[in-house]
Motif scaffolding. Structure first.
Motif, PDB file in Angstrom:
ATOM      1  N   MET A  14       0.811  -1.217   0.000  1.00  0.00           N
ATOM      2  CA  MET A  14       0.000   0.000   0.000  1.00  0.00           C
ATOM      3  C   MET A  14       0.846   1.268   0.000  1.00  0.00           C
ATOM      4  SD  MET A  14      -3.173   0.969   2.499  1.00  0.00           S
ATOM      5  CE  MET A  14      -2.160   0.962   3.977  1.00  0.00           C
ATOM      6  N   GLN A  15       1.696   1.475   1.000  1.00  0.00           N
ATOM      7  CA  GLN A  15       2.485   2.698   1.093  1.00  0.00           C
ATOM      8  C   GLN A  15       3.615   2.726   0.074  1.00  0.00           C
ATOM      9  OE1 GLN A  15       1.629   5.278   2.905  1.00  0.00           O
ATOM     10  NE2 GLN A  15      -0.115   4.127   3.656  1.00  0.00           N
ATOM     11  N   ASN A  16       4.145   1.566  -0.281  1.00  0.00           N
ATOM     12  CA  ASN A  16       5.302   1.533  -1.172  1.00  0.00           C
ATOM     13  C   ASN A  16       4.956   1.843  -2.618  1.00  0.00           C
ATOM     14  OD1 ASN A  16       7.121   0.928   0.918  1.00  0.00           O
ATOM     15  ND2 ASN A  16       6.570  -1.235   0.833  1.00  0.00           N
ATOM     16  N   LEU A  17       3.702   1.675  -3.015  1.00  0.00           N
ATOM     17  CA  LEU A  17       3.279   2.120  -4.344  1.00  0.00           C
ATOM     18  C   LEU A  17       3.355   3.642  -4.439  1.00  0.00           C
ATOM     19  CD1 LEU A  17       0.246  -0.264  -4.995  1.00  0.00           C
ATOM     20  CD2 LEU A  17       2.362  -0.153  -6.341  1.00  0.00           C
ATOM     21  N   VAL A  18       2.950   4.330  -3.373  1.00  0.00           N
ATOM     22  CA  VAL A  18       3.072   5.789  -3.338  1.00  0.00           C
ATOM     23  C   VAL A  18       4.538   6.196  -3.364  1.00  0.00           C
ATOM     24  CG1 VAL A  18       2.529   7.887  -2.044  1.00  0.00           C
ATOM     25  CG2 VAL A  18       0.904   5.990  -2.069  1.00  0.00           C
ATOM     26  N   LEU A  19       5.352   5.492  -2.616  1.00  0.00           N
ATOM     27  CA  LEU A  19       6.781   5.784  -2.549  1.00  0.00           C
ATOM     28  C   LEU A  19       7.429   5.656  -3.926  1.00  0.00           C
ATOM     29  CD1 LEU A  19       9.214   6.351  -0.685  1.00  0.00           C
ATOM     30  CD2 LEU A  19       9.441   3.873  -0.397  1.00  0.00           C
ATOM     31  N   ALA A  20       7.071   4.616  -4.679  1.00  0.00           N
ATOM     32  CA  ALA A  20       7.634   4.422  -6.018  1.00  0.00           C
ATOM     33  C   ALA A  20       7.273   5.580  -6.941  1.00  0.00           C
ATOM     34  CB  ALA A  20       7.123   3.099  -6.606  1.00  0.00           C
ATOM     35  N   VAL A  21       6.041   6.063  -6.838  1.00  0.00           N
ATOM     36  CA  VAL A  21       5.597   7.179  -7.680  1.00  0.00           C
ATOM     37  C   VAL A  21       6.303   8.473  -7.282  1.00  0.00           C
ATOM     38  CG1 VAL A  21       3.617   8.666  -8.185  1.00  0.00           C
ATOM     39  CG2 VAL A  21       3.372   6.187  -8.295  1.00  0.00           C
ATOM     40  N   GLN A  22       6.402   8.736  -6.007  1.00  0.00           N
ATOM     41  CA  GLN A  22       7.040   9.974  -5.543  1.00  0.00           C
ATOM     42  C   GLN A  22       8.496  10.059  -5.977  1.00  0.00           C
ATOM     43  OE1 GLN A  22       6.316   9.766  -1.322  1.00  0.00           O
ATOM     44  NE2 GLN A  22       4.381  10.872  -1.460  1.00  0.00           N
ATOM     45  N   ASN A  23       9.118   8.921  -6.189  1.00  0.00           N
ATOM     46  CA  ASN A  23      10.521   8.897  -6.571  1.00  0.00           C
ATOM     47  C   ASN A  23      10.737   9.258  -8.040  1.00  0.00           C
ATOM     48  OD1 ASN A  23      13.243   8.341  -5.707  1.00  0.00           O
ATOM     49  ND2 ASN A  23      13.192   6.493  -6.959  1.00  0.00           N
ATOM     50  N   THR A  24       9.645   9.438  -8.802  1.00  0.00           N
ATOM     51  CA  THR A  24       9.780   9.687 -10.238  1.00  0.00           C
ATOM     52  C   THR A  24       9.322  11.062 -10.665  1.00  0.00           C
ATOM     53  OG1 THR A  24       7.585   8.817 -10.798  1.00  0.00           O
ATOM     54  CG2 THR A  24       9.374   7.218 -10.656  1.00  0.00           C
ATOM     55  N   VAL A  25       8.896  11.921  -9.727  1.00  0.00           N
ATOM     56  CA  VAL A  25       8.388  13.244 -10.102  1.00  0.00           C
ATOM     57  C   VAL A  25       9.151  14.337  -9.371  1.00  0.00           C
ATOM     58  CG1 VAL A  25       6.070  12.383 -10.594  1.00  0.00           C
ATOM     59  CG2 VAL A  25       6.603  13.227  -8.307  1.00  0.00           C
ATOM     60  N   GLY A  26       9.069  15.566  -9.912  1.00  0.00           N
ATOM     61  CA  GLY A  26       9.669  16.715  -9.254  1.00  0.00           C
ATOM     62  C   GLY A  26       8.873  17.136  -8.042  1.00  0.00           C
ATOM     63  N   THR A  27       9.494  17.944  -7.187  1.00  0.00           N
ATOM     64  CA  THR A  27       8.850  18.343  -5.943  1.00  0.00           C
ATOM     65  C   THR A  27       7.569  19.127  -6.184  1.00  0.00           C
ATOM     66  OG1 THR A  27      10.292  20.283  -5.907  1.00  0.00           O
ATOM     67  CG2 THR A  27      10.986  18.387  -4.616  1.00  0.00           C
ATOM     68  N   HIS A  28       7.482  19.863  -7.298  1.00  0.00           N
ATOM     69  CA  HIS A  28       6.300  20.677  -7.547  1.00  0.00           C
ATOM     70  C   HIS A  28       5.084  19.852  -7.925  1.00  0.00           C
ATOM     71  CE1 HIS A  28       7.891  19.891 -11.531  1.00  0.00           C
ATOM     72  NE2 HIS A  28       6.766  20.305 -12.067  1.00  0.00           N
ATOM     73  N   GLU A  29       5.279  18.542  -8.233  1.00  0.00           N
ATOM     74  CA  GLU A  29       4.157  17.676  -8.597  1.00  0.00           C
ATOM     75  C   GLU A  29       3.946  16.550  -7.589  1.00  0.00           C
ATOM     76  OE1 GLU A  29       3.383  17.864 -13.333  1.00  0.00           O
ATOM     77  OE2 GLU A  29       4.924  16.460 -12.687  1.00  0.00           O
ATOM     78  N   LEU A  30       4.587  16.646  -6.440  1.00  0.00           N
ATOM     79  CA  LEU A  30       4.420  15.596  -5.433  1.00  0.00           C
ATOM     80  C   LEU A  30       2.969  15.467  -5.001  1.00  0.00           C
ATOM     81  CD1 LEU A  30       7.538  16.046  -3.113  1.00  0.00           C
ATOM     82  CD2 LEU A  30       6.960  14.028  -4.472  1.00  0.00           C
ATOM     83  N   GLY A  31       2.296  16.613  -4.822  1.00  0.00           N
ATOM     84  CA  GLY A  31       0.909  16.583  -4.381  1.00  0.00           C
ATOM     85  C   GLY A  31       0.013  15.889  -5.384  1.00  0.00           C
ATOM     86  N   ALA A  32       0.124  16.297  -6.655  1.00  0.00           N
ATOM     87  CA  ALA A  32      -0.729  15.708  -7.696  1.00  0.00           C
ATOM     88  C   ALA A  32      -0.423  14.226  -7.880  1.00  0.00           C
ATOM     89  CB  ALA A  32      -0.538  16.459  -9.005  1.00  0.00           C
ATOM     90  N   ALA A  33       0.874  13.862  -7.931  1.00  0.00           N
ATOM     91  CA  ALA A  33       1.242  12.468  -8.171  1.00  0.00           C
ATOM     92  C   ALA A  33       0.823  11.572  -7.008  1.00  0.00           C
ATOM     93  CB  ALA A  33       2.747  12.373  -8.398  1.00  0.00           C
ATOM     94  N   SER A  34       1.066  12.031  -5.779  1.00  0.00           N
ATOM     95  CA  SER A  34       0.692  11.228  -4.609  1.00  0.00           C
ATOM     96  C   SER A  34      -0.812  11.036  -4.523  1.00  0.00           C
ATOM     97  CB  SER A  34       1.199  11.902  -3.323  1.00  0.00           C
ATOM     98  OG  SER A  34       2.595  12.082  -3.357  1.00  0.00           O
ATOM     99  N   SER A  35      -1.548  12.108  -4.792  1.00  0.00           N
ATOM    100  CA  SER A  35      -3.000  12.023  -4.686  1.00  0.00           C
ATOM    101  C   SER A  35      -3.605  11.181  -5.805  1.00  0.00           C
ATOM    102  CB  SER A  35      -3.624  13.423  -4.687  1.00  0.00           C
ATOM    103  OG  SER A  35      -3.371  14.087  -5.903  1.00  0.00           O
ATOM    104  N   VAL A  36      -2.925  11.117  -6.960  1.00  0.00           N
ATOM    105  CA  VAL A  36      -3.420  10.272  -8.048  1.00  0.00           C
ATOM    106  C   VAL A  36      -3.428   8.809  -7.608  1.00  0.00           C
ATOM    107  CG1 VAL A  36      -2.746   9.287 -10.276  1.00  0.00           C
ATOM    108  CG2 VAL A  36      -2.953  11.748 -10.034  1.00  0.00           C
ATOM    109  N   VAL A  37      -2.338   8.374  -6.965  1.00  0.00           N
ATOM    110  CA  VAL A  37      -2.278   6.987  -6.485  1.00  0.00           C
ATOM    111  C   VAL A  37      -3.335   6.749  -5.409  1.00  0.00           C
ATOM    112  CG1 VAL A  37      -0.827   5.243  -5.386  1.00  0.00           C
ATOM    113  CG2 VAL A  37       0.170   6.835  -7.025  1.00  0.00           C
ATOM    114  N   ALA A  38      -3.446   7.685  -4.455  1.00  0.00           N
ATOM    115  CA  ALA A  38      -4.448   7.547  -3.401  1.00  0.00           C
ATOM    116  C   ALA A  38      -5.864   7.560  -3.980  1.00  0.00           C
ATOM    117  CB  ALA A  38      -4.293   8.674  -2.382  1.00  0.00           C
TER     118      ALA A  38
END
Length: 537
Positions: free
Chosen positions: A388-412
């Motif tokens: 569960m949490q590691n899928l979010v972690l994998a996504v966060q590792n591939t985007v810039g800091t300015h898109e962390l919110g959008a990318a993290s929330s997409v997975v959630a």
């Protein structure tokens, strides 16, 4: 004030371990409140629905309504986190959540309860999205596994304590089930105070444009789909003109949402994110994990209380193997990921265990030995904790800091969507199969049935022994059916994570392609709008 070309790393924070823990304390407390609200109701829900004279459909919708609201609002909260103060947002989310909880405790009917649970879901959507975003803002990807372990531990404590607290509350005559909704309020107030004192993040001010059309269309498409899933097979046939209208309408709304998102300057769910294979595959896996995690596990309390006839408190105790499995796996795996920087192997193993666990739980019946059921539940818990949490972690590792919110929330978002669809679909399957098994069992006793699908949930303790045996067997067999139906989704998650390309986690707070993403965004913006850091929260 210094002007910085967008999107600069204005949100990057360098903090010591102690400062990070202090800042996370209020956030973790808020997450505990959100988790507690769901788990404290889980084992109380059969009693609540029985006392409010609700149906199996109402039971499903009390859960689905919260998941739907969480699903619909998670991307909106994530987008707001990229545009304004994260601290203020998480405090607003907590306030909305508390209001929904208090109103839910005052409900006089299942309809009122479902409406209040929607409000709870809006607040939970904010807490779900913002917890991941704030952690990503403060903590480098390589270190994030360590702190994700803390988050997993808090989730596990809330998940372990919730059913037990809920069971005790329901079984205590001078409290009653309404206190299941009130019990989290003091913790939420404490979380608000702690957040105000400890959370200190940069505030990035820039021109804000919320994609309200996209949010409306996405919510409408998801809502129509879930209404169809919950009603089909009971109110009308799966293959009927009503199904055609509702499915067709959901598809049209979804197509319109995609068109709007492609044209929006600030899309709620940025389509460009899906050009990244890791994000796309993580979304597929998150949907599958959500279906299994929410869709099947939410009916465990009903199985124990109706099929096995145990009290809400005992029901909470009997689910401990699954929760302990989640606690141990999420904590241990989080530390292993931090020490090695490698995460894919744990996603693969977790998805495999989830698939096997649900397949084995598909054999559950009313007389299944508890030790055997406990081992199956432990496998499911371990699988969820590893994925569960590691899928979010994998996504966060591939985007810039300015898109962390959008990318993290997409997975959630897609995990919650999978959960909402899973609860609706598996709840409909459970209701249909239980009705069939009851009819067969009662017919064997020579008792005619009316064939009505809207009967209320039974209180097995008030039934004559022969009828009680039929009811317990029907709900036991029905529970096995929905666990078995969840197993293929675990397999889908396994296939998806197998194709994810592993990028070792880095020790800085930007993703591995953060610089390239930021350069592309700056060029696309024609040089970039001004970003003005205006201090800290």
């Amino acid at each position: 004030m210094t002007q910085v070309t967008a999107p600069a790393r204005a949100t990057t924070v360098n903090m010591t371990h102690r400062q990070t823990l202090e800042a996370l304390s209020g956030l973790l407390l808020g997450m505990f409140v959100a988790i507690l609200s769901g788990t404290v109701v889980a084992n109380a829900l059969p009693r609540i629905i029985t006392e409010l004279h609700g149906t199996q459909s109402a039971y499903t919708w009390v859960v689905t309504s919260t998941l739907l609201a969480t699903t619909a609002t998670t991307p909106l909260w994530g987008k707001l986190a990229d545009l304004t103060s994260k601290k203020v947002l998480v405090q607003v989310a907590l306030t909305v959540f508390v209001l929904g909880s208090v109103l839910a405790g005052l409900s006089q009917s299942t309809g009122q309860l479902i409406a209040c649970r929607v409000l709870q879901g809006v607040g939970a959507g904010g807490l779900t999205a913002l917890a991941q975003v704030i952690m990503a803002t403060m903590i480098a990807p390589r270190e994030r596994g360590r702190y994700s372990g803390y988050l997993g531990a808090v989730m596990a404590v809330g998940t372990i304590g919730g059913p037990l607290i809920g069971g005790v509350i329901v079984d205590t005559s001078w409290l009653g089930w309404r206190w299941c909704f009130y019990v989290g309020v003091p913790f939420a107030v404490l979380a608000l105070i702690v957040l105000q004192k400890t959370l200190d993040l940069p505030v990035v001010k820039r021109k804000v444009k919320i994609d309200w059309w996209g949010a409306t269309l996405i919510t409408a498409a998801v809502s129509l789909l879930l209404i169809w899933v919950s009603l089909a097979g009971n109110t009308y046939d799966w293959f009927s003109w009503q199904s055609t209208v509702m499915v067709g309408g959901a598809l049209l709304l979804g197509a319109a949402a995609i068109r709007v998102e492609n044209r929006a300057s600030e899309p709620l769910i940025p389509p460009r994110l899906f050009r990244n294979r890791t994000i796309t595959l993580s979304v597929v896996a998150s949907i599958a994990v959500g279906v299994g995690m929410f869709g099947a596990s939410v009916f465990l309390g009903q199985y124990f209380q109706i099929s096995r006839g145990v009290s809400p408190t005992m029901s909470g105790l009997m689910t401990l193997p699954m929760i302990l499995g989640l606690l141990v796996s999420s904590t241990v795996v989080g530390r292993l990921i931090t020490s090695t920087g490698r995460w894919k192997r744990y996603l693969v193993a977790g998805s495999a265990l989830l698939t096997v666990g649900f397949a084995l739980m598909g054999t559950v019946r009313v007389d299944t030995p508890y030790w055997l059921l406990a081992s199956f539940m432990a496998l499911v818990g371990i699988g969820v904790g590893m994925t569960m949490q590691n899928l979010v972690l994998a996504v966060q590792n591939t985007v810039g800091t300015h898109e962390l919110g959008a990318a993290s929330s997409v997975v959630a978002f897609f995990r919650s969507l999978g959960g909402a669809v899973g609860v609706s679909a598996l709840g409909a399957l459970l209701g249909h199969n239980v009705k069939r098994y009851l009819a067969d069992g009662l017919a064997a006793l020579g008792i005619p049935t009316s064939g009505s699908g809207g009967s209320t949930l039974p209180d097995v303790h008030t039934l004559p022994a022969p009828i009680r045996a039929v009811v317990e067997a029907a709900y036991g067999h029905g529970a096995g059916d929905i666990f078995l139906a969840a197993a293929p989704f675990g397999l889908i998650a396994l296939i998806a994570v197998l194709f994810i390309k592993e990028v070792p986690l880095l020790r800085h707070t930007g993703g591995p392609i953060a610089d390239e993403v930021e350069q592309e965004s700056t060029v696309a913006a024609g040089g970039g709008a001004a970003v003005i850091p205006t201090g800290r929260d």
